[in-house]
Each structure stands twice: as structure tokens, then as C-alpha cells.
Design a protein around this motif. Structure first.
Motif, PDB file in Angstrom:
ATOM      1  N   GLU A 284      99.803   8.183 -12.004  1.00  0.00           N
ATOM      2  CA  GLU A 284      99.515   8.613 -13.370  1.00  0.00           C
ATOM      3  C   GLU A 284     100.329   9.871 -13.690  1.00  0.00           C
ATOM      4  O   GLU A 284     100.594  10.692 -12.812  1.00  0.00           O
ATOM      5  N   LYS A 285     100.724   9.999 -14.961  1.00  0.00           N
ATOM      6  CA  LYS A 285     101.503  11.179 -15.357  1.00  0.00           C
ATOM      7  C   LYS A 285     100.669  12.450 -15.281  1.00  0.00           C
ATOM      8  O   LYS A 285     101.214  13.539 -15.083  1.00  0.00           O
ATOM      9  N   SER A 286      99.368  12.305 -15.445  1.00  0.00           N
ATOM     10  CA  SER A 286      98.492  13.470 -15.332  1.00  0.00           C
ATOM     11  C   SER A 286      97.151  13.017 -14.771  1.00  0.00           C
ATOM     12  O   SER A 286      96.750  11.860 -14.941  1.00  0.00           O
TER      13      SER A 286
ATOM     14  N   PHE B  83      96.612  35.513 -16.881  1.00  0.00           N
ATOM     15  CA  PHE B  83      95.634  36.362 -16.199  1.00  0.00           C
ATOM     16  C   PHE B  83      94.250  35.722 -16.092  1.00  0.00           C
ATOM     17  O   PHE B  83      93.580  35.837 -15.079  1.00  0.00           O
ATOM     18  N   ASN B  84      93.800  35.087 -17.156  1.00  0.00           N
ATOM     19  CA  ASN B  84      92.431  34.559 -17.199  1.00  0.00           C
ATOM     20  C   ASN B  84      92.336  33.082 -16.817  1.00  0.00           C
ATOM     21  O   ASN B  84      91.243  32.515 -16.851  1.00  0.00           O
ATOM     22  N   ALA B  85      93.445  32.474 -16.444  1.00  0.00           N
ATOM     23  CA  ALA B  85      93.429  31.082 -15.975  1.00  0.00           C
ATOM     24  C   ALA B  85      93.071  31.081 -14.492  1.00  0.00           C
ATOM     25  O   ALA B  85      93.898  30.859 -13.616  1.00  0.00           O
ATOM     26  N   GLN B  86      91.808  31.314 -14.218  1.00  0.00           N
ATOM     27  CA  GLN B  86      91.347  31.594 -12.859  1.00  0.00           C
ATOM     28  C   GLN B  86      91.239  30.347 -11.976  1.00  0.00           C
ATOM     29  O   GLN B  86      91.211  30.454 -10.754  1.00  0.00           O
ATOM     30  N   TRP B  87      91.180  29.166 -12.580  1.00  0.00           N
ATOM     31  CA  TRP B  87      90.907  27.936 -11.835  1.00  0.00           C
ATOM     32  C   TRP B  87      92.072  26.962 -11.983  1.00  0.00           C
ATOM     33  O   TRP B  87      92.626  26.795 -13.072  1.00  0.00           O
ATOM     34  N   VAL B  88      92.400  26.274 -10.909  1.00  0.00           N
ATOM     35  CA  VAL B  88      93.313  25.131 -10.989  1.00  0.00           C
ATOM     36  C   VAL B  88      92.452  23.876 -11.069  1.00  0.00           C
ATOM     37  O   VAL B  88      91.686  23.585 -10.144  1.00  0.00           O
ATOM     38  N   TYR B  89      92.549  23.164 -12.172  1.00  0.00           N
ATOM     39  CA  TYR B  89      91.751  21.945 -12.364  1.00  0.00           C
ATOM     40  C   TYR B  89      92.420  20.750 -11.677  1.00  0.00           C
ATOM     41  O   TYR B  89      91.745  19.929 -11.047  1.00  0.00           O
ATOM     42  N   ALA B  90      93.738  20.650 -11.798  1.00  0.00           N
ATOM     43  CA  ALA B  90      94.453  19.515 -11.215  1.00  0.00           C
ATOM     44  C   ALA B  90      95.927  19.851 -11.072  1.00  0.00           C
ATOM     45  O   ALA B  90      96.457  20.699 -11.801  1.00  0.00           O
ATOM     46  N   ILE B  91      96.576  19.203 -10.117  1.00  0.00           N
ATOM     47  CA  ILE B  91      98.036  19.186 -10.049  1.00  0.00           C
ATOM     48  C   ILE B  91      98.449  17.781 -10.434  1.00  0.00           C
ATOM     49  O   ILE B  91      98.124  16.810  -9.752  1.00  0.00           O
ATOM     50  N   ASN B  92      99.137  17.653 -11.563  1.00  0.00           N
ATOM     51  CA  ASN B  92      99.497  16.337 -12.085  1.00  0.00           C
ATOM     52  C   ASN B  92     100.683  15.742 -11.339  1.00  0.00           C
ATOM     53  O   ASN B  92     100.722  14.544 -11.063  1.00  0.00           O
ATOM     54  N   SER B  93     101.647  16.580 -11.024  1.00  0.00           N
ATOM     55  CA  SER B  93     102.790  16.144 -10.221  1.00  0.00           C
ATOM     56  C   SER B  93     103.488  17.389  -9.700  1.00  0.00           C
ATOM     57  O   SER B  93     103.425  18.458 -10.302  1.00  0.00           O
ATOM     58  N   GLY B  94     104.138  17.225  -8.574  1.00  0.00           N
ATOM     59  CA  GLY B  94     104.867  18.352  -7.995  1.00  0.00           C
ATOM     60  C   GLY B  94     106.030  17.857  -7.171  1.00  0.00           C
ATOM     61  O   GLY B  94     105.899  16.892  -6.411  1.00  0.00           O
ATOM     62  N   SER B  95     107.191  18.491  -7.343  1.00  0.00           N
ATOM     63  CA  SER B  95     108.380  18.118  -6.584  1.00  0.00           C
ATOM     64  C   SER B  95     108.958  19.349  -5.899  1.00  0.00           C
ATOM     65  O   SER B  95     109.184  20.374  -6.552  1.00  0.00           O
ATOM     66  N   HIS B  96     109.168  19.219  -4.587  1.00  0.00           N
ATOM     67  CA  HIS B  96     109.895  20.254  -3.851  1.00  0.00           C
ATOM     68  C   HIS B  96     111.370  19.893  -3.942  1.00  0.00           C
ATOM     69  O   HIS B  96     111.885  19.068  -3.191  1.00  0.00           O
ATOM     70  N   SER B  97     112.048  20.505  -4.902  1.00  0.00           N
ATOM     71  CA  SER B  97     113.347  20.020  -5.331  1.00  0.00           C
ATOM     72  C   SER B  97     114.516  20.505  -4.479  1.00  0.00           C
ATOM     73  O   SER B  97     115.567  19.864  -4.451  1.00  0.00           O
TER      74      SER B  97
END
Length: 358
Positions: free
Chosen positions: A166-168, A263-277
Motif C-alpha cells: 500500500e502507498k500508505s 516540535f509537537n509531532a511527538q508520535w510516529v503513527y506509521a511509516i508508509n514507505s522507506g528507502s535506504h537509497s
């Protein structure tokens, strides 16, 4: 030779549908939290202060979501990526429930794809991994793919089963307490959900240089024993010529750098995609910039979501990039990532609304 030694799995050892229960559950301590700050410089107030956590509705301070990712992810390395050439990417990463000091995390994985490389020397393994706490509650759910050495180069399978992603990550219930109030003096920033605009670009000014001692100790902390990160003697005989830095460390550094602007984005809800480029090595300095991709309401008066894209660069300050196409795509005209781009991370963060301002 004794057959009691575990040499890890090679590409041929995996099969579609294979289920793997990873060893070594990990009970999380205050030492883990302190060392994570020492390795990354992370400054998010929710994970730094018991007082802030209680003001925001928690009974006690949760650990940083990315630290939980590392400690849980590390369980899978012995079975999945001990013989890896490189960890290539992630998709559909969900941080399902908060984790606290004293919790014990463990992990299982299923093989969902296999693709032998044309050179016959390696292949890509795709897995779906689920982490749980001591009560069996899911805390982490993700898919990743890793390039793994083959044991026998003379035998080709030509297997080519590549899953779709999924894209997200899907938007479900955001499992955090109702936010009572946000102390902007404590968090360091006054910007809330309403203050961000889609398309806005945040050039984070800080750079963090990672030394051999940093990435070696961090990877040991996560019990990530992949040879490419530990065995300098082995890596000197490879084209890289030195140890490769675990890509998750770059995620942590980029997230820590993004504090200045988020600063106030204290939580990571999801990682949709990630590339070690591109590879990262000791001595490289990491910079980052973030683009706001999407603003998402979640039927709550206190919080909402920002979908963002953070690009991590090595040895290049983002303000030095002037070509608009390179800024937008992080790629050159040939479609390949620019050589200084080491991470392309599309993820979603939880951020309070202005109504919560103290």
C-alpha cells in the motif's frame, strides 16, 4: 565441525509462507532510553519528561516509537538479515500501541516474497513482521525487504515473487490518550496541526556526524548482529571497504533532526514507505529536510495527523540544494537517487491541535 553453530539463513533457506519465531525477547529499561538519547540527541519532550507525559494524559512516559522499532526489529536480524548485503526498505509500518519501560517485546515474521538477483549471487527476501508485548498486544507491524547472500552461486532458482505494498498505512484508531494540554515551553515549539500547509518544506538546520563508536554501540544496543555492521575485518575485503551503517540509525537521526520544525509531532503513527537509497559510513554528517504531504483529520478534537516526507542527506546541507526538481524528487534526471541522499522516508505523525495549547 560442530553443527551446533547458527550461521544464519541464506537466500536458499527461505520459502514463501515460511513462519519464523524470533528468539530473544527484550525487556526495555531506562538505560535503553538514556542510551537512545545519547546516540541520537532526540529532543521530543513526551519521551524526555514524566511530567510532560502526565500532562498529556499518560500514566507514565512512553518510550520513543523509533526506539521501540529498533529494539523489536533487532529480534528479526539473526533469522532474516544476518547474511544480508543491505536492508533495502520498509512499507506499511504501524505503531499500534505505546510501549513503556518494563515492557517485554518479541517478534515473529512470515516470508511474503522472494526474488533472486540476475547475478545469481544474492536475492531479495520480503517479510511481514509483527511485534508484541508481554500481554500479546501488538506494538509493531511492518513489512521490509533485504538483500541476502546466496550460499551456492552455481544453482539458480529464478524465483521472482514480489509482493505489492500500500502507498500508505491505513488510518485506524489512534491509540493514544486524550491530550489534556501541550506545554509549548516544554516542547520547544508553538506550531500545531493548523499551522502546517501541504507542500510546505522544512529545512532542518542541524547536522549530526556519526562516529564508529556511535553506530557500533547503537547496533549492539538493538542486538542487531548483521555482519555488515559489526565485522570490519570482513567488510574490508568488500567493495565498500568498511562497515555499513544500519539504516535504522539514519531513520533515528533524521527523526531527531526533524524536531526543529516538528516540535509537537511527538508520535510516529506509521511509516508508509522507506528507502535506504545510498550507503552511510562512520564519519558522515547527516542533514535532513521535510515536506508536508497531507493533513489528515481523525475525528478527534485534540489531535490530527500529518503525512510527511523526510529526506536525509549525507555531507550536504539541504539549503545547498537549489534545483527544484532535485528538491522534490531527491533524484537526478536518470531517475536514480542523488548520491548524497541516504534516506527517503514517507511517514505519518500525530500532532496536537491548537485547542490543546496550555
Amino acid at each position: 565441525m560442530s553443527n551446533k553453530i547458527n550461521f544464519g539463513n541464506y537466500f536458499e533457506d527461505f520459502s514463501i509462507g515460511q513462519k519464523i519465531v524470533h528468539p530473544l525477547p527484550r525487556t526495555i529499561s531506562e538505560g535503553d532510553v538514556s542510551l537512545y538519547i545519547a546516540f541520537t540527541g532526540s529532543r521530543f519532550s513526551l519521551h524526555s519528561s514524566d511530567i510532560v507525559a502526565k500532562e498529556m494524559g499518560y500514566n507514565k512516559r512512553p518510550i520513543d516509537d523509533i526506539l521501540m522499532f529498533h529494539l523489536t526489529f533487532g529480534k528479526s536480524v539473526q533469522d532474516i538479515s544476518l547474511n544480508a548485503i543491505a536492508n533495502l526498505g520498509y512499507a506499511e509500518v504501524s505503531f499500534v500501541n505505546p510501549v513503556y519501560v518494563g515492557d517485554t517485546v518479541s517478534m515473529t515474521s512470515s516470508v511474503i516474497g522472494l526474488k533472486e538477483n540476475s547475478n545469481g549471487k544474492s536475492g531479495v527476501v520480503y517479510v511481514h513482521s509483527i511485534g508484541v508485548n508481554q500481554d500479546g498486544n501488538e506494538v509493531l507491524n511492518f513489512k521490509r525487504w533485504v538483500m541476502v547472500h546466496k550460499k551456492d552461486h552455481s544453482i539458480k532458482s529464478d524465483i521472482n515473487v514480489v509482493p505489492t505494498f500500500e502507498k500508505s498505512a491505513p488510518i485506524n484508531i489512534v491509540n493514544i490518550p486524550t491530550i489534556k494540554k501541550v506545554d509549548t515551553d516544554a516542547s520547544g515549539g508553538e506550531f500545531f496541526f493548523e499551522d502546517y500547509e501541504v507542500g510546505e518544506r522544512l529545512n532542518h538546520p542541524e547536522g549530526i556526524t556519526i562516529d564508529n563508536s556511535d553506530h557500533t554501540l547503537a547496533t549492539k544496543l538493538y542486538q542487531n548482529n548483521a555482519k555488515v555492521h559489526f565485522n570490519d575485518h570482513m567488510m574490508k575485503s568488500t567493495p565498500m571497504g568498511q562497515r555499513l551503517m544500519y539504516g535504522g540509525i539514519i531513520i533515528s537521526i533524521a527523526r531527531a533532526i526533524s524536531h526543529n520544525g516538528l516540535f509537537n509531532a511527538q508520535w510516529v503513527y506509521a511509516i508508509n514507505s522507506g528507502s535506504h537509497s545510498n550507503p552511510t559510513y562512520a564519519g558522515d554528517t547527516i542533514y535532513a529536510y521535510t515536506e508536508i504531504l497531507e493533513k489528515i483529520e481523525v475525528n478527534r478534537d485534540d489531535i490530527a495527523l500529518l503525512r510527511v516526507r523526510t529526506i536525509a542527506l549525507k555531507n550536504q546541507n539541504p539549503k545547498e540544494i537549489e534545483n527544484p526538481k532535485e528538491i522534490e524528487n531527491a533524484k537526478g534526471e536518470d531517475g536514480k537517487y542523488l548520491p548524497n541522499v541516504v534516506l527517503d522516508l514517507d511517514y505519518t505523525v500525530v500532532i496536537p491541535k491548537k485547542s490543546t495549547k496550555k
